[in-house]
Design a protein around this motif. Structure first.
Motif, mmCIF file in Angstrom:
data_model
loop_
_atom_site.group_PDB
_atom_site.id
_atom_site.type_symbol
_atom_site.label_atom_id
_atom_site.label_comp_id
_atom_site.label_asym_id
_atom_site.label_seq_id
_atom_site.Cartn_x
_atom_site.Cartn_y
_atom_site.Cartn_z
ATOM 1 N N UNK A 92 0.837 -1.201 0.000
ATOM 2 C CA UNK A 92 0.000 0.000 0.000
ATOM 3 C C UNK A 92 0.870 1.249 0.000
ATOM 4 N N UNK A 93 1.951 1.230 0.761
ATOM 5 C CA UNK A 93 2.877 2.371 0.794
ATOM 6 C C UNK A 93 3.500 2.566 -0.587
ATOM 7 N N UNK A 94 3.839 1.472 -1.242
ATOM 8 C CA UNK A 94 4.401 1.569 -2.597
ATOM 9 C C UNK A 94 3.365 2.171 -3.548
ATOM 10 N N UNK A 95 2.108 1.745 -3.446
ATOM 11 C CA UNK A 95 1.049 2.304 -4.302
ATOM 12 C C UNK A 95 0.875 3.800 -4.026
ATOM 13 N N UNK A 96 0.952 4.202 -2.754
ATOM 14 C CA UNK A 96 0.892 5.626 -2.401
ATOM 15 C C UNK A 96 2.048 6.373 -3.064
ATOM 16 N N UNK A 97 3.219 5.809 -2.953
ATOM 17 C CA UNK A 97 4.431 6.413 -3.525
ATOM 18 C C UNK A 97 4.326 6.536 -5.044
ATOM 19 N N UNK A 98 3.788 5.528 -5.692
ATOM 20 C CA UNK A 98 3.613 5.574 -7.148
ATOM 21 C C UNK A 98 2.608 6.662 -7.532
ATOM 22 N N UNK A 99 1.545 6.816 -6.752
ATOM 23 C CA UNK A 99 0.567 7.874 -7.018
ATOM 24 C C UNK A 99 1.189 9.258 -6.888
ATOM 25 N N UNK A 100 1.955 9.470 -5.818
ATOM 26 C CA UNK A 100 2.628 10.761 -5.599
ATOM 27 C C UNK A 100 3.622 11.036 -6.719
#
Length: 115
Positions: A92-100
């Motif tokens: 989930x943190x990686x998905x957040x990072x990809x969105x940012x």
């Protein structure tokens, strides 16, 4: 930037979206919660949206945007680890990072369109 006169509204919307994300993130998992059908896509869209709202609210603060939103994503996951019905997920943190990061990569295009 032509949208400067709307900064206060973008800030208000940023706060509203942040609160909504917290409510969704800390609620008991349910099929009634709005979803795009894939949890990582939900994270991606949520954090790309937060990045856009943050950028419109506080222009020219790219490092602050990145660090604030990444910290927020990590905070959410840490709190979810303390909630019995939720789990911490590094993905989930990686998905957040990809969105940012996706927003930041597309930001020059946004700046070109809006000045």
């Amino acid at each position: 930037m032509p949208l400067d006169k709307y900064k206060l509204w973008f800030r208000l919307l940023f706060v509203i979206v942040t609160v909504a994300i917290c409510l969704l993130a800390f609620a008991k998992p349910s099929s009634d919660i709005p979803s795009l059908g894939y949890d990582k896509l939900n994270h991606f869209i949520a954090f790309a949206t937060l990045a856009l709202l943050f950028d419109y609210s506080f222009p020219n603060r790219t490092v602050t945007l990145f660090m604030t939103l990444l910290s927020f994503g990590i905070f959410i996951e840490l709190i979810q680890g303390l909630i019995p019905s939720r789990d911490t997920s590094h993905c989930d943190i990686v998905a957040d990072l990809v969105g940012i990061t996706s927003y930041l990569l597309l930001q020059p295009l946004r700046a070109k369109i809006h000045g």
